[in-house]
Design a protein around this motif. Structure first.
Motif, PDB file in Angstrom:
ATOM      1  N   SER A  18      11.354  12.302  -8.738  1.00  0.00           N
ATOM      2  CA  SER A  18       9.968  12.427  -8.283  1.00  0.00           C
ATOM      3  C   SER A  18       9.036  12.682  -9.462  1.00  0.00           C
ATOM      4  O   SER A  18       7.951  12.096  -9.550  1.00  0.00           O
ATOM      5  CB  SER A  18       9.856  13.557  -7.262  1.00  0.00           C
ATOM      6  N   ASN A  22       6.077  10.104 -10.509  1.00  0.00           N
ATOM      7  CA  ASN A  22       4.693  10.582 -10.473  1.00  0.00           C
ATOM      8  C   ASN A  22       4.087  10.806 -11.861  1.00  0.00           C
ATOM      9  O   ASN A  22       2.960  11.273 -11.978  1.00  0.00           O
ATOM     10  CB  ASN A  22       4.598  11.857  -9.633  1.00  0.00           C
ATOM     11  N   ALA A  50       4.093   7.143   2.956  1.00  0.00           N
ATOM     12  CA  ALA A  50       4.585   8.521   2.931  1.00  0.00           C
ATOM     13  C   ALA A  50       3.813   9.346   1.908  1.00  0.00           C
ATOM     14  O   ALA A  50       3.434  10.486   2.176  1.00  0.00           O
ATOM     15  CB  ALA A  50       6.075   8.545   2.605  1.00  0.00           C
ATOM     16  N   ARG A  51       3.556   8.765   0.738  1.00  0.00           N
ATOM     17  CA  ARG A  51       2.815   9.477  -0.306  1.00  0.00           C
ATOM     18  C   ARG A  51       1.418   9.831   0.195  1.00  0.00           C
ATOM     19  O   ARG A  51       0.946  10.955   0.019  1.00  0.00           O
ATOM     20  CB  ARG A  51       2.722   8.617  -1.559  1.00  0.00           C
ATOM     21  N   ASN A  52       0.739   8.872   0.808  1.00  0.00           N
ATOM     22  CA  ASN A  52      -0.623   9.119   1.281  1.00  0.00           C
ATOM     23  C   ASN A  52      -0.645  10.112   2.435  1.00  0.00           C
ATOM     24  O   ASN A  52      -1.568  10.916   2.544  1.00  0.00           O
ATOM     25  CB  ASN A  52      -1.285   7.799   1.683  1.00  0.00           C
ATOM     26  N   LEU A  53       0.359  10.065   3.289  1.00  0.00           N
ATOM     27  CA  LEU A  53       0.444  11.030   4.380  1.00  0.00           C
ATOM     28  C   LEU A  53       0.575  12.443   3.821  1.00  0.00           C
ATOM     29  O   LEU A  53      -0.105  13.365   4.256  1.00  0.00           O
ATOM     30  CB  LEU A  53       1.633  10.693   5.284  1.00  0.00           C
ATOM     31  N   ARG A  54       1.417  12.592   2.802  1.00  0.00           N
ATOM     32  CA  ARG A  54       1.621  13.896   2.176  1.00  0.00           C
ATOM     33  C   ARG A  54       0.345  14.384   1.494  1.00  0.00           C
ATOM     34  O   ARG A  54       0.010  15.556   1.529  1.00  0.00           O
ATOM     35  CB  ARG A  54       2.768  13.789   1.166  1.00  0.00           C
ATOM     36  N   ARG A  55      -0.384  13.464   0.860  1.00  0.00           N
ATOM     37  CA  ARG A  55      -1.614  13.829   0.161  1.00  0.00           C
ATOM     38  C   ARG A  55      -2.809  13.960   1.093  1.00  0.00           C
ATOM     39  O   ARG A  55      -3.854  14.459   0.692  1.00  0.00           O
ATOM     40  CB  ARG A  55      -1.945  12.771  -0.893  1.00  0.00           C
TER      41      ARG A  55
END
Length: 168
Positions: A18, A22, A50-55
């Motif tokens: 990760s 990143n 998934a990345r955008n959901l987390r952010r």
């Protein structure tokens, strides 16, 4: 393909993978090279949803214009898309046809379409019109192509890429 698959192939932890994905600087060069090799061999692509959901962000802004085939709006679209691309944002474009109903639908529906911002060039909605409550709480940027129109701007609490105005 998951981070776990990459980690197993590289012989490192998921957190290390990760960190490499990143772009964190605190990864030893040899470890970074092993992870990058595993990423390449597995043809790993990050799951942007998934990345955008987390952010809590989508990386997408909406641009709503009265006419897409008018030269002014075509040029404006190009400038907005270029400015968004510099920030790695995508632009979704909607045509309102200058219809009050369509402009209101866009204001009402933008939140449901999972976009982070809206640039609206209204024809039918005037300066005295107030956006619906969900929009008022989030963001909305209005612009006007007409020098006789009364443009209204609502500022966002969400940062969006700066739009450059085309020279007229």
């Amino acid at each position: 393909m998951s981070l776990r698959d990459v980690a197993d192939l590289a012989g490192v932890s998921v957190k290390t993978v990760s960190n490499v994905v990143n772009g964190y600087a605190h990864v030893a060069p040899a470890t970074r090279a092993k992870v990058e090799e595993a990423l390449s061999r597995l043809d790993y692509r990050p799951n942007l949803s998934a990345r955008n959901l987390r952010r809590g962000r989508t990386g997408v802004i909406a641009l709503a214009l009265p006419e897409l085939d008018a030269p002014y709006f075509a040029e404006l679209s190009r400038f907005v898309i270029d400015a968004a691309a510099e920030q790695r944002w995508l632009v979704v474009i909607e045509q309102t046809d200058g219809s009050l109903e369509r402009e209101r639908q866009i204001l009402d529906g933008v939140r449901d379409h999972r976009v982070d911002g809206l640039i609206l060039s209204p024809i039918a909605i005037g300066a005295d019109d107030s956006p619906p409550a969900p929009t008022r709480r989030r963001w909305s940027c209005w612009a006007s192509a007409s020098t006789t129109a009364r443009p209204t701007t609502w500022r966002s609490t969400t940062s969006a890429p700066p739009a450059t105005s085309p020279s007229t």
